[in-house]
Design a protein around this motif. Structure first.
Motif, PDB file in Angstrom:
ATOM      1  N   ILE A  39      12.267  -4.647  -0.160  1.00  0.00           N
ATOM      2  CA  ILE A  39      12.184  -5.317   1.159  1.00  0.00           C
ATOM      3  C   ILE A  39      13.670  -5.881   1.331  1.00  0.00           C
ATOM      4  N   THR A  40      14.112  -5.194   2.593  1.00  0.00           N
ATOM      5  CA  THR A  40      15.670  -5.357   2.800  1.00  0.00           C
ATOM      6  C   THR A  40      15.661  -6.333   3.836  1.00  0.00           C
ATOM      7  N   ASN A  41      14.872  -6.757   4.448  1.00  0.00           N
ATOM      8  CA  ASN A  41      14.994  -7.803   5.425  1.00  0.00           C
ATOM      9  C   ASN A  41      13.570  -8.293   5.980  1.00  0.00           C
ATOM     10  N   MET A  42      13.224  -9.571   5.962  1.00  0.00           N
ATOM     11  CA  MET A  42      12.129 -10.055   6.324  1.00  0.00           C
ATOM     12  C   MET A  42      12.121 -11.212   7.363  1.00  0.00           C
ATOM     13  N   GLU A  43      11.479 -11.226   8.511  1.00  0.00           N
ATOM     14  CA  GLU A  43      11.704 -12.323   9.267  1.00  0.00           C
ATOM     15  C   GLU A  43      10.102 -12.836   9.846  1.00  0.00           C
ATOM     16  N   ILE A  44       9.914 -14.178   9.873  1.00  0.00           N
ATOM     17  CA  ILE A  44       8.701 -14.717  10.333  1.00  0.00           C
ATOM     18  C   ILE A  44       8.967 -15.585  11.605  1.00  0.00           C
ATOM     19  N   TYR A  45       7.916 -15.255  12.706  1.00  0.00           N
ATOM     20  CA  TYR A  45       8.139 -15.925  13.719  1.00  0.00           C
ATOM     21  C   TYR A  45       6.579 -16.538  13.785  1.00  0.00           C
ATOM     22  N   ARG A  46       6.766 -17.844  14.802  1.00  0.00           N
ATOM     23  CA  ARG A  46       5.235 -18.395  14.984  1.00  0.00           C
ATOM     24  C   ARG A  46       5.325 -18.876  16.524  1.00  0.00           C
ATOM     25  N   ILE A  47       3.906 -18.637  16.919  1.00  0.00           N
ATOM     26  CA  ILE A  47       3.622 -19.340  18.157  1.00  0.00           C
ATOM     27  C   ILE A  47       2.412 -20.301  17.943  1.00  0.00           C
ATOM     28  N   GLY A  48       2.341 -21.451  18.196  1.00  0.00           N
ATOM     29  CA  GLY A  48       1.073 -22.045  17.860  1.00  0.00           C
ATOM     30  C   GLY A  48       0.610 -21.765  16.326  1.00  0.00           C
ATOM     31  N   PRO A  49      -0.318 -21.556  16.129  1.00  0.00           N
ATOM     32  CA  PRO A  49      -0.774 -21.386  14.542  1.00  0.00           C
ATOM     33  C   PRO A  49      -0.461 -19.921  14.248  1.00  0.00           C
ATOM     34  N   ARG A  50      -0.147 -19.129  14.936  1.00  0.00           N
ATOM     35  CA  ARG A  50      -0.083 -17.605  14.747  1.00  0.00           C
ATOM     36  C   ARG A  50       1.250 -17.220  14.252  1.00  0.00           C
ATOM     37  N   LEU A  51       1.254 -16.580  12.882  1.00  0.00           N
ATOM     38  CA  LEU A  51       2.464 -15.959  12.389  1.00  0.00           C
ATOM     39  C   LEU A  51       2.501 -14.388  12.667  1.00  0.00           C
ATOM     40  N   PHE A  52       4.010 -14.165  12.760  1.00  0.00           N
ATOM     41  CA  PHE A  52       4.097 -12.685  13.040  1.00  0.00           C
ATOM     42  C   PHE A  52       5.362 -12.189  11.978  1.00  0.00           C
ATOM     43  N   MET A  53       5.205 -11.524  11.160  1.00  0.00           N
ATOM     44  CA  MET A  53       6.229 -11.006  10.137  1.00  0.00           C
ATOM     45  C   MET A  53       6.495  -9.620  10.445  1.00  0.00           C
ATOM     46  N   ILE A  54       7.982  -9.600  10.661  1.00  0.00           N
ATOM     47  CA  ILE A  54       8.766  -8.074  10.521  1.00  0.00           C
ATOM     48  C   ILE A  54       9.399  -8.043   9.310  1.00  0.00           C
ATOM     49  N   MET A  55       9.102  -6.848   8.702  1.00  0.00           N
ATOM     50  CA  MET A  55       9.480  -6.383   7.435  1.00  0.00           C
ATOM     51  C   MET A  55      10.090  -5.138   7.425  1.00  0.00           C
ATOM     52  N   GLU A  56      11.447  -5.063   7.172  1.00  0.00           N
ATOM     53  CA  GLU A  56      12.176  -3.772   6.832  1.00  0.00           C
ATOM     54  C   GLU A  56      12.292  -3.558   5.389  1.00  0.00           C
ATOM     55  N   THR A  57      11.894  -2.126   5.070  1.00  0.00           N
ATOM     56  CA  THR A  57      11.957  -1.815   3.773  1.00  0.00           C
ATOM     57  C   THR A  57      12.614  -0.567   3.504  1.00  0.00           C
ATOM     58  N   ASP A  58      13.444  -0.323   2.454  1.00  0.00           N
ATOM     59  CA  ASP A  58      13.906   0.824   1.723  1.00  0.00           C
ATOM     60  C   ASP A  58      12.710   2.076   1.227  1.00  0.00           C
ATOM     61  N   ASP A  59      13.102   3.024   0.802  1.00  0.00           N
ATOM     62  CA  ASP A  59      12.414   4.213   0.313  1.00  0.00           C
ATOM     63  C   ASP A  59      11.478   3.721  -0.636  1.00  0.00           C
ATOM     64  N   THR A  60      11.859   2.854  -1.530  1.00  0.00           N
ATOM     65  CA  THR A  60      11.192   2.449  -2.696  1.00  0.00           C
ATOM     66  C   THR A  60      10.074   1.706  -2.695  1.00  0.00           C
ATOM     67  N   PHE A  61       9.945   1.069  -1.170  1.00  0.00           N
ATOM     68  CA  PHE A  61       8.858   0.086  -1.072  1.00  0.00           C
ATOM     69  C   PHE A  61       7.411   0.779  -1.099  1.00  0.00           C
ATOM     70  N   SER A  62       6.395  -0.017  -1.478  1.00  0.00           N
ATOM     71  CA  SER A  62       4.945   0.530  -1.546  1.00  0.00           C
ATOM     72  C   SER A  62       4.268  -1.048  -1.548  1.00  0.00           C
ATOM     73  N   PHE A  63       3.227  -0.992  -0.825  1.00  0.00           N
ATOM     74  CA  PHE A  63       2.391  -2.359  -0.522  1.00  0.00           C
ATOM     75  C   PHE A  63       1.647  -2.227  -1.927  1.00  0.00           C
ATOM     76  N   ASP A  64       1.046  -1.116  -2.479  1.00  0.00           N
ATOM     77  CA  ASP A  64       0.465  -1.113  -3.784  1.00  0.00           C
ATOM     78  C   ASP A  64       1.446  -1.789  -4.922  1.00  0.00           C
ATOM     79  N   ARG A  65       2.633  -1.022  -4.935  1.00  0.00           N
ATOM     80  CA  ARG A  65       3.477  -1.756  -6.114  1.00  0.00           C
ATOM     81  C   ARG A  65       3.799  -3.076  -6.003  1.00  0.00           C
ATOM     82  N   LYS A  66       4.060  -3.654  -4.627  1.00  0.00           N
ATOM     83  CA  LYS A  66       4.347  -4.982  -4.383  1.00  0.00           C
ATOM     84  C   LYS A  66       3.114  -5.692  -4.898  1.00  0.00           C
ATOM     85  N   ALA A  67       1.919  -5.376  -4.360  1.00  0.00           N
ATOM     86  CA  ALA A  67       0.881  -6.330  -4.750  1.00  0.00           C
ATOM     87  C   ALA A  67       0.393  -6.383  -6.410  1.00  0.00           C
TER      88      ALA A  67
END
Length: 108
Positions: A39-67
Motif C-alpha cells: 500500500i503506497t498511499n492511504m487516506e480516510i475521510y469521514r462524514i458523520g459516522p461514515r468512513l471512506f478510505m482511498i488506498m493506492e497500491t503497487d503491483d505486489t498488493f493482494s487483499f488475501d496476502r494482507k489479511a
C-alpha cells in the motif's frame, strides 16, 4: 491500483473524536504493516459516522496476502480489536466483515 472502501463508526461524538485522535499518529507497527503489504498511499475521510478510505497500491498488493499477514501479526490484531470499539459494520456487511470494497460507478 486504487481501491475505495467504506465503514461506519458508532454514532457517538466522543468515540468519533477518540478514533480520530488514534489516527493522528498511528502505531509504527501498523504503518509498517500497511507499507509492507504494497500500500503506497492511504487516506480516510469521514462524514458523520461514515468512513471512506482511498488506498493506492503497487503491483505486489493482494487483499488475501494482507489479511494473512494481519492475522499473523499480534500488534495488528491488537490495533484492530481497539479500533472495533469505535467501528461498526455497514448494514450490508456479512458477519466478520469490516471495511467493504466500493464499486466505482463514475469516472471523469
Amino acid at each position: 491500483m486504487r481501491y475505495c472502501l467504506a465503514l461506519d463508526l458508532k454514532d457517538d461524538p466522543a468515540l468519533i473524536a477518540e478514533y480520530e485522535r488514534y489516527h493522528e499518529k498511528i502505531w509504527p507497527e501498523i504503518d509498517e504493516s500497511i507499507r509492507s503489504a504494497g500500500i503506497t498511499n492511504m487516506e480516510i475521510y469521514r462524514i458523520g459516522p461514515r468512513l471512506f478510505m482511498i488506498m493506492e497500491t503497487d503491483d505486489t498488493f493482494s487483499f488475501d496476502r494482507k489479511a494473512a499477514a494481519d492475522a499473523a501479526n499480534p500488534k495488528v490484531q491488537e490495533w484492530e480489536a481497539l479500533m472495533w470499539r469505535y467501528q461498526q459494520a455497514l448494514p450490508m456487511a456479512k458477519p466478520g466483515e469490516k471495511w467493504l470494497l466500493m464499486d466505482r460507478i463514475f469516472a471523469l
